[in-house]
Design an enzyme around this catalytic site. Structure first.
Site, short mmCIF file in Angstrom:
data_model
loop_
_atom_site.label_atom_id
_atom_site.label_comp_id
_atom_site.label_asym_id
_atom_site.label_seq_id
_atom_site.Cartn_x
_atom_site.Cartn_y
_atom_site.Cartn_z
N ASP A 71 51.77 27.14 53.50
CA ASP A 71 51.56 25.74 53.15
C ASP A 71 50.74 25.70 51.86
O ASP A 71 49.82 26.50 51.71
CB ASP A 71 50.76 25.09 54.31
N PHE B 16 49.03 31.21 47.59
CA PHE B 16 47.72 31.87 47.47
C PHE B 16 47.04 31.67 46.12
O PHE B 16 45.86 31.97 45.97
CB PHE B 16 47.81 33.38 47.77
N HIS C 127 47.24 38.09 58.72
CA HIS C 127 47.06 37.24 57.54
C HIS C 127 45.73 37.57 56.85
O HIS C 127 44.78 37.99 57.51
CB HIS C 127 47.08 35.77 58.00
#
Length: 229
Positions: free
Chosen positions: A61, A74, A188
């Site tokens: 997102d 990112f 993650h």
């Protein structure tokens, strides 16, 4: 959108899901601020042309606060402070890449030009509301973006970095042939999960070893290009 991507994805733009997505986005734009700025929604395509992609790094997102999202997963532009997940990505690059020093900038555009596709599953978000544009059609579209990489005429293998369960599910859904491509999986890089296996995963080293073995010295990614900004 870059011409190489537009030609590969042209059939998507007239499909019912994409028309519905455009209607949803117009409604959002009429009422709210949306990130990234419209001019940057497809910036990933202009920085990493389809035929140049060597590595795919999946995000979920866009950043949803002011001055952050600019179309690459990112990544943030100066003078925005480097977010926590990206700080952990930099730590792992430093572990993996000889001579790498952690940059002061969070702008990943130089790596995109090297052939790294920084792609979010959703390409837009309502300001200050995470995942607000999830399940509106973007995931279908970005799935086709990934399939376009898999189906390139040259058949060249690429490296997919799948960090966290959503990215790994996305990779599973597009049925990557791991005899041709390399899929690197780990938790993650967010502060909540980085110490459960992201830090120490060796992905940037493994990616270059695989690319250089298959395609020679020019096949790898110059991760150190971030230190030249």
């Amino acid at each position: 959108m870059d011409k190489s991507w537009y030609e590969a994805l042209a059939k998507e733009f007239d499909k019912p899901y994409f028309r519905k997505l455009k209607e949803f986005l117009q409604g959002e734009l009429n009422q709210y601020q949306v990130f990234p700025p419209l001019k940057d929604v497809y910036s990933w395509s202009r920085l990493a042309a389809l035929h140049n992609v060597k590595v795919v790094i999946l995000g979920q997102d866009p950043y949803h606060d002011d001055g952050q999202a600019h179309g690459l997963s990112f990544s943030v532009l100066p003078p925005t402070k480097t977010p926590p997940s990206l700080r952990n990505i930099y730590k792992q690059m430093k572990n993996d890449v000889p001579g790498f020093s952690i940059p002061s900038s969070g702008d990943l555009s130089p790596l995109a030009r090297e052939g790294v596709l920084w792609l979010n599953a959703c390409l837009t978000v309502r300001a200050h509301k995470a995942n607000s544009h999830a399940k509106k059609g973007w995931e279908t579209f970005t799935g086709e973006v990934l399939r376009a990489v898999l189906n390139r005429p040259d058949g060249r293998g690429v490296v997919f970095m799948a960090w966290g369960a959503p990215a790994q599910k996305t990779c599973a859904n597009i049925h990557i042939n791991e005899n041709i491509h390399l899929v690197l999986r780990s938790p993650h890089p967010s502060p909540l999960s980085a110490h459960r296996g992201f830090l120490g995963n060796g992905h940037f080293r493994e990616a270059n070893e695989w690319l250089v073995k298959k395609y020679g010295p020019e096949g790898g990614i110059n991760w150190n290009i971030l230190n030249e900004q």
